[in-house]
Scaffold this motif. Sequence first.
Motif, PDB file in Angstrom:
ATOM      1  N   GLN A 131       0.804  -1.216   0.000  1.00  0.00           N
ATOM      2  CA  GLN A 131       0.000   0.000   0.000  1.00  0.00           C
ATOM      3  C   GLN A 131       0.840   1.270   0.000  1.00  0.00           C
ATOM      4  O   GLN A 131       0.292   2.372   0.023  1.00  0.00           O
ATOM      5  CB  GLN A 131      -0.938   0.008   1.214  1.00  0.00           C
ATOM      6  CG  GLN A 131      -2.087  -0.971   1.106  1.00  0.00           C
ATOM      7  CD  GLN A 131      -2.994  -0.661  -0.088  1.00  0.00           C
ATOM      8  OE1 GLN A 131      -3.483   0.458  -0.242  1.00  0.00           O
ATOM      9  NE2 GLN A 131      -3.197  -1.661  -0.940  1.00  0.00           N
TER      10      GLN A 131
ATOM     11  N   THR B  48       0.444   6.723   0.491  1.00  0.00           N
ATOM     12  CA  THR B  48      -0.160   5.400   0.461  1.00  0.00           C
ATOM     13  C   THR B  48      -1.137   5.367  -0.703  1.00  0.00           C
ATOM     14  O   THR B  48      -1.533   6.412  -1.230  1.00  0.00           O
ATOM     15  CB  THR B  48      -0.902   5.091   1.773  1.00  0.00           C
ATOM     16  OG1 THR B  48      -1.967   6.045   1.936  1.00  0.00           O
ATOM     17  CG2 THR B  48       0.042   5.161   2.965  1.00  0.00           C
TER      18      THR B  48
ATOM     19  N   THR C 110      -4.110   4.856  -0.704  1.00  0.00           N
ATOM     20  CA  THR C 110      -5.369   5.531  -0.361  1.00  0.00           C
ATOM     21  C   THR C 110      -5.312   7.018  -0.674  1.00  0.00           C
ATOM     22  O   THR C 110      -6.349   7.674  -0.765  1.00  0.00           O
ATOM     23  CB  THR C 110      -5.703   5.336   1.124  1.00  0.00           C
ATOM     24  OG1 THR C 110      -4.603   5.802   1.914  1.00  0.00           O
ATOM     25  CG2 THR C 110      -5.962   3.868   1.436  1.00  0.00           C
TER      26      THR C 110
END
Length: 582
Positions: free
Chosen positions: A203, A228, A230
Amino acid sequence: MKRCPACKRVETDDTLTFCRADGTILISDSSSVDAEAGTARLGSSPTSSEAETSVLLPHRTDADMNRATAPTTMLDRQQTIGSTRELARPKRTKVIVFVCAAVFIGGAVTVAAYFYFSQNNIGAIQSIAVLPFVNESGNADVEYLSDGMTESLISSLSQIPKLNVKARSSVFRYKGKDTNVQTIGKELNVQAILNGRVVQRGQDLILYVELVEAATENVLWKQTYNKTMTNLVALQSDIARDVADKLRVRLSGADEQKLAKHYTDNPEAYQLYLKGRFYWNQRTGDALKKSIEYFNQAIEKDPSYALAYAGLGDGYSLLPGYGGDSPRESLPKAEAAARRAVELDDSLAEAHTSLAHALIQQWNLSDANREFQRAIALNPNYPTAHHWYGCNNLLVMARFDEAIAEGKRAQELDPFSLIINADLGYDYIYARRYDQAIEQLRKTIEMDQSFYYAHRLLGQAYELKGSFPEAFAEYQTAKRMSDDPLVLAFLGHAFAASGQRDEALKTLNQLTEISRQRYVSAYSVAMVYAELGEKDQALNWLEKGYQERATKMAFLKIDPFFDNLRSEPRFAALVRRVGLSQ
């Protein structure tokens, strides 16, 4: 004899170095005391020296006379010289210190100015190429990420007014090649190059970005982004904003909003969209089907993702042209997806372009024309809008000069795009300017010898000009490179046009066999029958093409391969039914 250049004082003692009055360095001046000028030559004794000093004071006032006649303490020569030097040293030291300080400060300012302007005077840069980011993750499965981030950044930067950003097709020709930055700058005619390296570990995502001046290869700016997955969505706009800042681009509030805009806040949807575009750019039937799968998955993650709907529309829109599906099945889906994209974001040029392309292939010229113009108004630097507007709408309406102009504009924006360069040749073919078509298509093939589409179009140009040996050579080359049924149809047409009827009939049989396995356009079969002189058969197949909504039917009015049918009433009726005036 020496003279003080500051106070004009004359000293006959040649051993003196500094003026006894102000410490200035003395200069030699043998002509400063002359009998004709009324100056006596005095002795060199201490008394004579002291008297000479009194006599030669210029413009003496009463106070000067009082000081001259006042008692004077007599010093011997060595004392006088020594005392004078001691008195002069502080002043001389101050002068030297001042000069040194001035030199140091001037040098520091020069150096500072050099670094300031070399690092910050980037505002003059008006053109940039974002080279394909290098995937250094050691995993080919994440190639979509490096490619997708490159394409997304190109799209974001192209929103900046007066910044020429080279399109995807032009920069991706350098992917995997060790090409000198200066060479790239000259070939693409850009002032700056943006390089990037992507490393993904689980990630974690590390992106190394470097902005280089093309002419000098000087690094203007570099940055490392540690994020990351995300934060992938925000990363894209962060990079675009930072690059714009380093280029010293003046942005309006609306421009800043465009750069900061997130088309989705869902990182999984964004990754799926990037995968969709990765396969869509491969331009094969199987790859297009895979792109459609990923676009649909992105929409499932974020139903309000306008870009994903636009991508879905593009996938369905191209599918019939690559033998992936029939137009009757895929084109309504293309239109529905593109319309949803426009509903979600009316300011998205890609959405309007996708809708326009779907509409023109369904013969809706007026609505397609409006959508293309809207797309170009929203983003004049989007080459696909100019490309499809020229070789679809304008060409179908027989506005040949305008179609060619749009093709050239797309070429300016994306000079190394194979499809844009080839379709400019396509424009020349339909304008019946065959020599220019041949020249343009030869240039395209020089860019990539393996591009079968350009070989097919070059075969068409040669055939229509009557150069059959060259036409057959190009058609056969294209056939070896691709199993596109349309190539076989053009080969059959050339056989018929050159009097090789049996060979032409063989190609018709082959097309029939292929149609049992996958989609073959009725339009292409009609073309061979037309050249064989079997007009009823040709018109029957064109009627079938109308029923199946074959995309090429939109070109019926201008297609030179059907010239021998133009006097037929059924043909004229078909042109009207498609929505074109004869």
